[in-house]
Design an enzyme around this catalytic site. Structure first.
Site, short mmCIF file in Angstrom:
data_model
loop_
_atom_site.label_atom_id
_atom_site.label_comp_id
_atom_site.label_asym_id
_atom_site.label_seq_id
_atom_site.Cartn_x
_atom_site.Cartn_y
_atom_site.Cartn_z
N LYS A 229 0.82 -1.22 0.00
CA LYS A 229 0.00 0.00 0.00
C LYS A 229 0.85 1.27 0.00
CE LYS A 229 -4.34 -1.89 1.37
NZ LYS A 229 -5.25 -2.21 2.47
N ARG A 263 -3.53 -10.01 5.09
CA ARG A 263 -4.00 -10.10 3.70
C ARG A 263 -2.88 -9.63 2.79
NH1 ARG A 263 -6.22 -6.69 -0.03
NH2 ARG A 263 -7.91 -7.51 -1.32
N1 HH2 Z 1 -7.37 -3.78 1.15
C1 HH2 Z 1 -7.77 -3.79 -0.14
C2 HH2 Z 1 -8.93 -4.50 -0.52
N2 HH2 Z 1 -9.64 -5.19 0.38
N3 HH2 Z 1 -9.98 -5.91 2.60
C3 HH2 Z 1 -9.60 -5.90 3.88
N4 HH2 Z 1 -10.31 -6.60 4.79
N5 HH2 Z 1 -8.49 -5.22 4.31
C4 HH2 Z 1 -7.72 -4.50 3.44
O1 HH2 Z 1 -6.73 -3.87 3.89
C5 HH2 Z 1 -8.10 -4.48 2.07
C6 HH2 Z 1 -9.26 -5.21 1.69
C7 HH2 Z 1 -6.98 -3.07 -1.17
O2 HH2 Z 1 -6.01 -3.89 -1.75
P1 HH2 Z 1 -6.16 -4.56 -3.19
O3 HH2 Z 1 -7.33 -5.50 -3.20
O4 HH2 Z 1 -4.88 -5.17 -3.58
O5 HH2 Z 1 -6.40 -3.33 -4.14
P2 HH2 Z 1 -7.67 -2.81 -4.94
O6 HH2 Z 1 -8.69 -2.33 -3.94
O7 HH2 Z 1 -7.13 -1.72 -5.81
O8 HH2 Z 1 -8.24 -3.98 -5.72
#
Ligand code: HH2
Length: 288
Positions: A229, A263
């Protein structure tokens, strides 16, 4: 697609499992635009391959998402989100025995994913859609309550808190109480401080990790998602492709503070870091 792999871990309806193993949650983004891996696993085939690869790397649970919640992201129409995630959830449920969470803001998406084999709802925007708790309760699913201030489109513009940890804890506790009232058993409600969701890097995300024990003290299992992040970029200057070391450092800090799950995009590396951190945590001498 790869042949199904034998797996001794199971979609236990009592999830989360008892015991101290810290879980590594593998991220499966069936999206064209996620902040790190957007577009790499956007086809059903690629997302399935990726999920199975993460299982082979040692993931304990797979998190499937069809809508990016990166800062600035706009909402995806529900039909589009469903088309992205359902075949992936269904395919993973068929080919691998790990628990699967559906990462969504919407009860409709959660419900359909639970019908196709998911067993955990990752409520990435908390209970803004209050029916998410009802859906989780009706399906006997575990529920992750993520803390998000504002909406992805605008959440990073000017996030403000007086005491970020106290406020995040209070808001999560309120959501957890609602989920319990809806019928989700307390021990199956996970809390997540929502790193990067309406948080500044040093003032909020770093402080939430430094004081994670205060969230752990609420008595729910805690999950944290620091992987790649932007706060890591703010601290180190590293671009998103170069943030694995920082991601692992943050994961280790979370384990030492009592997180039960991380995660992560990079499961093999995270598995090793998390297992070593957990062993060190467990070997600490009790205070004299
Ligand atoms: N972060 C993201 C998405 N979902 N869910 C939880 N519970 N906690 C998190 O920190 C979290 C999450 C963001 O990461 P990513 O899915 O890689 O990115 P994007 O939202 O751009 O798909």
């Amino acid at each position: 697609m790869s042949a199904p792999r034998p797996d001794t871990r199971s979609r236990d309806p009592g999830f989360p499992p008892a015991g101290e193993r810290v879980l590594v949650v593998g991220i499966v983004n069936a999206t064209p635009d996620s902040f790190y891996d957007g577009g790499r696993f956007a086809s059903t085939e690629a997302a399935l391959e990726h999920g199975l690869a993460l299982a082979a790397e040692g993931a304990d649970w797979l998190d499937v998402g069809g809508e990016s919640t990166r800062p600035g992201a706009l909402e995806v129409p529900v039909a589009e989100e469903l088309a992205r995630v359902l075949p992936v959830v269904e395919g993973l449920a068929k080919h691998c025995a790990l628990p699967i969470s559906i990462d969504t803001r919407r009860a409709e998406v959660a419900e359909k994913a639970l019908e196709r084999g998911a067993s955990i709802v990752n409520a990435v925007a908390g209970l803004r859609d209050a029916r998410l708790a009802d859906v989780a309760a009706a399906h006997g699913a575990a529920l992750v309550l993520n803390h998000m201030r504002g909406e992805p489109a605008t959440m990073q513009r000017a996030p403000g808190y007086t005491d970020v940890v106290r406020e995040v804890a209070e808001e999560l506790r309120a959501d957890a109480a609602r989920a319990e009232r809806a019928g989700v058993p307390r021990e199956r409600i996970w809390l997540d401080p929502g790193i990067g969701f309406g948080k500044r890097a040093r003032r909020h995300s770093v402080v939430l990790i430094a004081r994670l024990r205060e969230l752990v003290a609420l008595g729910h299992p805690v999950l944290v998602g620091p992987s790649r992040k932007s706060f890591l970029g703010a601290l180190t200057g590293a671009g998103v492709g170069d943030r694995l070391p920082g991601s692992l450092a943050a994961a280790v800090a979370c384990v030492l503070a009592g997180a039960r799950a991380l995660r992560m995009h990079d499961v093999a590396a995270a598995r090793q870091a998390v297992d070593v951190a957990a062993a060190i945590r467990d070997a600490q001498e009790p205070a004299p």
